[in-house]
Scaffold this motif. Sequence first.
Motif, short mmCIF file in Angstrom:
data_model
loop_
_atom_site.label_atom_id
_atom_site.label_comp_id
_atom_site.label_asym_id
_atom_site.label_seq_id
_atom_site.Cartn_x
_atom_site.Cartn_y
_atom_site.Cartn_z
N ASP A 37 -13.87 12.97 19.65
CA ASP A 37 -14.58 14.18 19.24
C ASP A 37 -16.06 14.10 19.58
O ASP A 37 -16.71 15.10 19.84
CB ASP A 37 -14.35 14.52 17.76
CG ASP A 37 -14.91 13.48 16.81
OD1 ASP A 37 -15.95 12.89 17.10
OD2 ASP A 37 -14.31 13.28 15.74
N ALA A 41 -17.84 16.80 21.91
CA ALA A 41 -19.04 17.48 21.40
C ALA A 41 -20.19 17.40 22.41
O ALA A 41 -20.91 18.37 22.61
CB ALA A 41 -19.46 16.85 20.07
N ARG A 42 -20.35 16.23 23.04
CA ARG A 42 -21.43 16.10 24.03
C ARG A 42 -21.13 16.88 25.30
O ARG A 42 -22.02 17.48 25.90
CB ARG A 42 -21.65 14.62 24.35
CG ARG A 42 -22.31 13.85 23.23
CD ARG A 42 -22.66 12.43 23.67
NE ARG A 42 -21.47 11.64 23.92
CZ ARG A 42 -20.84 10.92 22.99
NH1 ARG A 42 -21.29 10.90 21.75
NH2 ARG A 42 -19.77 10.21 23.29
N TRP A 44 -19.35 19.67 25.66
CA TRP A 44 -19.42 21.11 25.45
C TRP A 44 -20.63 21.52 24.64
O TRP A 44 -20.76 22.69 24.27
CB TRP A 44 -18.14 21.60 24.76
CG TRP A 44 -16.93 21.52 25.63
CD1 TRP A 44 -16.89 21.22 26.94
CD2 TRP A 44 -15.58 21.78 25.23
NE1 TRP A 44 -15.60 21.23 27.41
CE2 TRP A 44 -14.77 21.58 26.38
CE3 TRP A 44 -14.97 22.13 24.03
CZ2 TRP A 44 -13.38 21.74 26.35
CZ3 TRP A 44 -13.59 22.29 24.01
CH2 TRP A 44 -12.81 22.10 25.15
N ASN A 45 -21.51 20.58 24.39
CA ASN A 45 -22.74 20.87 23.64
C ASN A 45 -22.42 21.53 22.30
O ASN A 45 -23.04 22.52 21.90
CB ASN A 45 -23.68 21.75 24.46
CG ASN A 45 -25.09 21.77 23.88
OD1 ASN A 45 -25.52 20.82 23.21
ND2 ASN A 45 -25.81 22.84 24.13
N GLN A 46 -21.44 20.98 21.60
CA GLN A 46 -21.02 21.50 20.29
C GLN A 46 -21.59 20.58 19.21
O GLN A 46 -21.33 19.38 19.20
CB GLN A 46 -19.50 21.52 20.18
CG GLN A 46 -18.83 22.44 21.19
CD GLN A 46 -19.08 23.91 20.89
OE1 GLN A 46 -19.11 24.29 19.73
NE2 GLN A 46 -19.27 24.70 21.92
N ALA A 47 -22.37 21.13 18.31
CA ALA A 47 -22.96 20.34 17.23
C ALA A 47 -23.15 21.23 16.01
O ALA A 47 -23.34 22.43 16.14
CB ALA A 47 -24.31 19.76 17.66
N SER A 48 -23.06 20.62 14.84
CA SER A 48 -23.29 21.35 13.60
C SER A 48 -23.84 20.38 12.57
O SER A 48 -23.63 19.16 12.66
CB SER A 48 -22.00 22.00 13.09
OG SER A 48 -21.09 21.01 12.65
N ASP A 227 -28.56 15.68 20.68
CA ASP A 227 -27.34 16.21 21.24
C ASP A 227 -26.18 15.28 21.01
O ASP A 227 -25.10 15.48 21.53
CB ASP A 227 -27.50 16.48 22.74
CG ASP A 227 -27.83 15.21 23.50
OD1 ASP A 227 -28.08 14.18 22.84
OD2 ASP A 227 -27.82 15.27 24.73
N LYS A 229 -23.35 13.59 18.56
CA LYS A 229 -22.66 13.83 17.29
C LYS A 229 -23.00 12.75 16.31
O LYS A 229 -22.94 11.57 16.60
CB LYS A 229 -21.15 13.86 17.53
CG LYS A 229 -20.32 14.02 16.27
CD LYS A 229 -18.88 13.99 16.61
CE LYS A 229 -18.45 12.64 17.11
NZ LYS A 229 -18.57 11.58 16.14
#
Length: 235
Positions: A37, A41-42, A44-48, A227, A229
């Motif tokens: 994951d 995340a890296r 697709w540049n997905q972070a929260s 950037d 996770k």
Amino acid sequence: MLRLAGVPVFLWLVLVPQADWWALGVLAFAGVSDWLDGKIARAWNQASRLGALLDPTADRLYIFAALLGLVVRDIVPWWLMAVLVLRDVLMLLALPVLRYYGYGTLPVNFAGKAATLCLLYSFPLLFIAGYAGMVGDVARIMGWAFAIWGTAIYWWAGLLYAEQGRRLIAQARRADRPSGTGEKPLPGVAATTGGDSREEAEPAQSDQTAPGRGSRGSGPPSSGTSDRKGATSPP
């Protein structure tokens, strides 16, 4: 979420049926999913913020669950668990102080990641060490080596976090002092002149957001979010 759900399953497998190989499978799934994951995340540049909080929390829970199982089954002494838990307790007690000065959790450093990796390697080996034969003997030696290295690096990472926090607090105190005319801006504090802004952040702040304390008029500097996770919280 699947990794978090696996924590009680892992602990039940270790303590009730003592199905060590199934427990090791759950632990292996947790490790692979943690890597996967993060890679997704890296890519697709997905972070929260929620993900940044839950990721290191899951790692700590697996460490605690594995330690508890090893201690209850008399595979490792209780003092090893006490030493590791004490470090996390001290880090937890430092959070209110950092928040008072406008900072959140500190960014993860390399030592913290290395310590977590060593500890998560040591626990499966220590479970296998309970079996007789050459495999058990080799697993015991390697497991204790990883456990000792991981514990030492875990505390070293804690000392690095403590020093980083001390510097941030000292910088926040300097920023809160009334500045006279013509005084140079402090390193890490943005200075705006003629519509242009420039910010020089210390390396220790490169992966966190530090909002100002509005009631004082000026606060700690802010920098870009990481950037990676889980990069906003230490292991």
